[in-house]
Design a protein around this motif. Structure first.
Motif, PDB file in Angstrom:
ATOM      1  N   THR A 267       0.856  -1.284   0.060  1.00 19.38           N
ATOM      2  CA  THR A 267      -0.136   0.027  -0.050  1.00 19.38           C
ATOM      3  C   THR A 267       1.002   1.287  -0.113  1.00 19.38           C
ATOM      4  O   THR A 267       1.847   1.300   0.620  1.00 19.38           O
ATOM      5  N   SER A 268       0.720   2.390  -0.831  1.00 21.21           N
ATOM      6  CA  SER A 268       0.973   3.548  -0.698  1.00 21.21           C
ATOM      7  C   SER A 268      -0.023   4.568  -0.484  1.00 21.21           C
ATOM      8  O   SER A 268      -0.915   4.618  -1.081  1.00 21.21           O
ATOM      9  N   PHE A 269       0.420   5.450   0.188  1.00 17.77           N
ATOM     10  CA  PHE A 269      -0.466   6.641   0.464  1.00 17.77           C
ATOM     11  C   PHE A 269      -0.009   8.122   0.041  1.00 17.77           C
ATOM     12  O   PHE A 269       0.984   8.324   0.284  1.00 17.77           O
ATOM     13  N   LEU A 270      -0.945   8.651  -1.127  1.00 11.79           N
ATOM     14  CA  LEU A 270      -0.598   9.769  -1.445  1.00 11.79           C
ATOM     15  C   LEU A 270      -1.502  10.784  -0.953  1.00 11.79           C
ATOM     16  O   LEU A 270      -2.803  10.993  -1.335  1.00 11.79           O
ATOM     17  N   LYS A 271      -1.062  12.040  -0.423  1.00  6.52           N
ATOM     18  CA  LYS A 271      -1.507  12.765   0.352  1.00  6.52           C
ATOM     19  C   LYS A 271      -1.191  14.180  -0.618  1.00  6.52           C
ATOM     20  O   LYS A 271      -0.002  14.473  -0.545  1.00  6.52           O
ATOM     21  N   MET A 272      -2.211  14.818  -1.287  1.00  7.59           N
ATOM     22  CA  MET A 272      -1.866  15.871  -2.090  1.00  7.59           C
ATOM     23  C   MET A 272      -2.190  17.204  -1.677  1.00  7.59           C
ATOM     24  O   MET A 272      -3.291  17.429  -1.395  1.00  7.59           O
ATOM     25  N   ALA A 273      -1.190  18.050  -1.674  1.00  7.20           N
ATOM     26  CA  ALA A 273      -1.169  19.399  -1.372  1.00  7.20           C
ATOM     27  C   ALA A 273      -2.146  20.202  -2.352  1.00  7.20           C
ATOM     28  O   ALA A 273      -1.955  19.897  -3.487  1.00  7.20           O
ATOM     29  N   ASP A 274      -2.771  21.113  -2.087  1.00 12.45           N
ATOM     30  CA  ASP A 274      -3.448  22.024  -2.919  1.00 12.45           C
ATOM     31  C   ASP A 274      -4.360  21.150  -3.908  1.00 12.45           C
ATOM     32  O   ASP A 274      -4.524  21.588  -4.963  1.00 12.45           O
ATOM     33  N   ALA A 275      -4.974  20.146  -3.448  1.00 11.11           N
ATOM     34  CA  ALA A 275      -5.663  19.402  -4.281  1.00 11.11           C
ATOM     35  C   ALA A 275      -7.208  19.392  -3.956  1.00 11.11           C
ATOM     36  O   ALA A 275      -8.113  19.305  -4.773  1.00 11.11           O
ATOM     37  N   GLY A 276      -7.502  19.592  -2.774  1.00 10.37           N
ATOM     38  CA  GLY A 276      -8.925  19.628  -2.040  1.00 10.37           C
ATOM     39  C   GLY A 276      -9.449  18.464  -2.447  1.00 10.37           C
ATOM     40  O   GLY A 276      -8.878  17.387  -2.231  1.00 10.37           O
ATOM     41  N   GLY A 277     -11.006  18.283  -2.577  1.00  5.49           N
ATOM     42  CA  GLY A 277     -11.726  17.154  -2.663  1.00  5.49           C
ATOM     43  C   GLY A 277     -11.712  16.506  -4.118  1.00  5.49           C
ATOM     44  O   GLY A 277     -12.110  15.190  -3.892  1.00  5.49           O
ATOM     45  N   MET A 278     -11.378  17.113  -5.030  1.00  5.95           N
ATOM     46  CA  MET A 278     -11.113  16.533  -6.236  1.00  5.95           C
ATOM     47  C   MET A 278      -9.817  16.412  -7.124  1.00  5.95           C
ATOM     48  O   MET A 278      -9.469  17.255  -7.735  1.00  5.95           O
ATOM     49  N   PRO A 279      -8.692  15.814  -6.365  1.00  6.82           N
ATOM     50  CA  PRO A 279      -7.245  15.883  -7.006  1.00  6.82           C
ATOM     51  C   PRO A 279      -7.278  15.272  -8.405  1.00  6.82           C
ATOM     52  O   PRO A 279      -6.406  15.650  -9.286  1.00  6.82           O
ATOM     53  N   GLN A 280      -8.305  14.578  -8.937  1.00  3.98           N
ATOM     54  CA  GLN A 280      -8.447  14.296 -10.374  1.00  3.98           C
ATOM     55  C   GLN A 280      -8.749  15.415 -11.310  1.00  3.98           C
ATOM     56  O   GLN A 280      -8.308  15.086 -12.441  1.00  3.98           O
ATOM     57  N   LEU A 281      -9.356  16.465 -10.907  1.00  2.00           N
ATOM     58  CA  LEU A 281      -9.768  17.368 -11.459  1.00  2.00           C
ATOM     59  C   LEU A 281      -8.680  18.651 -11.265  1.00  2.00           C
ATOM     60  O   LEU A 281      -8.480  19.224 -12.296  1.00  2.00           O
ATOM     61  N   THR A 282      -8.184  18.882 -10.193  1.00  2.00           N
ATOM     62  CA  THR A 282      -7.345  20.040  -9.805  1.00  2.00           C
ATOM     63  C   THR A 282      -5.950  19.670  -9.870  1.00  2.00           C
ATOM     64  O   THR A 282      -5.141  20.712 -10.035  1.00  2.00           O
ATOM     65  N   GLN A 283      -5.496  18.539  -9.854  1.00  2.29           N
ATOM     66  CA  GLN A 283      -4.159  18.032  -9.803  1.00  2.29           C
ATOM     67  C   GLN A 283      -3.946  16.954 -10.704  1.00  2.29           C
ATOM     68  O   GLN A 283      -3.216  15.813 -10.280  1.00  2.29           O
TER      69      GLN A 283
END
Length: 354
Positions: A267-283
């Motif tokens: 398992t890998s855990f990716l916490k994305m900064a400046d991504a908000g609730g929709m990282p697939q749209l914003t990042q």
């Protein structure tokens, strides 16, 4: 093993960059529990698993995944895998409106529809990519059909049922908030809602004016009534998993809790900064890069071109994966805010803020 790792040229047209022709085939797949609307990119690659996506509440496969899968750097993946987008019952654009009193499928029942999709297209295995409710559905499917799933990417996943406090808060919300506001609070954090960005406004208008709003409400209620998946170390996924959550996402705590219950070696855990609730749209750039490494760790696309971001830290990231047969066990991926290289640590967490 060597043959499997080679790049395979696919000649048919693919959905490439914005402005190019988009080759998509739509299907209506009959299942024992109802009909599913499915969109397929590509003619199929029997030597590799299909990438199967499932969207969140208040969205359909287009609004949830088009930004990511039409992103320029994602095309290296798209052209090498069959991509299958599944819409939850009645959520696709142009879906018929369900009549009053219609008994909508439970989360478990929607999950039980997916084997029919694999059988219909003759897919042996998949790599699942799910967001929110879709992440829950794919999690349930994977627990019930471990042999059919080679890998899971779960964005904003919550594998728990609602507790009494959540249930009471939802009852109050139902009395004081519109359906649109309830769904937006599920998709976005309070900080994002207060900022009222163009993304928020777009989704508010999309949900509030949706012709199939009745269907959306039924899907929302089905997700609210989900069961606890009872995931723990001795009852967990048998495949590699990448958990993704934005640093301002409403389900950050749920994703962290899920990570604590999974096998740390896969398992890998990716916490994305400046991504908000929709990282697939914003990042989409950061998520594409992480997805490429996830696929490479499974033994596919070994010669994949590096992205602009990854070229600067190839040594740090590549040293964090160890191959074991055709699979890899993901270890720690840590990235500082300046893109610096940090050695692996037991936290097996990747925070991307560059």
């Amino acid at each position: 093993m060597t043959t499997e790792m080679q790049e395979i040229a696919i000649t048919e047209e693919k959905p490439l960059l914005p402005g190019q022709s988009d080759t998509v085939k739509e299907h209506r797949v009959e299942t024992p529990l109802g009909v599913l609307h499915v969109m397929v990119h590509g003619a199929g690659n029997v030597r590799r698993p299909a990438i199967l996506t499932f969207h969140d509440v208040g969205m359909d496969s287009k609004s949830c995944f088009s930004t990511l899968f039409k992103f320029e750097e994602m095309q290296e993946i798209v052209k090498n895998f069959t991509v299958v987008h599944v819409d939850a019952p009645g959520q696709e654009d142009g879906a018929a409106i369900y009549p009053a009193g219609y008994q909508y499928a439970t989360m478990d029942q929607i999950s039980d529809m997916l084997p029919a999709v694999l059988q219909y297209f003759n897919f042996r295995t998949i790599i699942g990519v799910g967001v929110g409710a879709g992440a829950y559905i794919l999690s349930k499917f994977t627990l019930s059909n471990p042999e059919a799933v080679e890998g899971l990417v779960l964005i904003n996943v919550d594998t728990n049922s609602r507790g009494w406090m959540d249930w009471a808060a939802q009852k109050l919300s139902n009395l004081t908030s519109s359906l649109t506001d309830q769904i937006l609070s599920h998709l976005f954090s309070q900080e994002e809602m207060s900022a009222n960005t163009e993304l928020i406004q777009t989704h508010r208008e999309r949900v509030s004016k949706a012709p199939n709003l009745i269907n959306i409400e039924l899907f929302w209620k089905s997700y609210q009534g989900r069961r606890d998946l009872d995931i723990e170390r001795n009852n967990t996924f048998k495949c590699p998993v990448m958990l993704v959550v934005g640093d301002q996402a409403p389900y950050e705590e749920a994703a962290v809790e899920c990570n604590s219950k999974l096998d740390p070696t896969t398992t890998s855990f990716l916490k994305m900064a400046d991504a908000g609730g929709m990282p697939q749209l914003t990042q989409p750039s950061k998520l594409t890069e992480a997805f490429k490494y996830f696929i490479q760790g499974m033994g596919y696309m070994a010669s994949s071109c590096m992205t602009r971001l990854s070229r600067s830290r190839t040594t740090s990231l590549s040293s964090s994966y160890s191959m074991e047969g055709s699979r890899s066990r993901s270890r720690t991926l840590s990235q500082g805010s300046q893109g610096g290289q940090l050695p692996p640590s037991p936290s097996h967490t990747m925070e991307v803020s560059c």
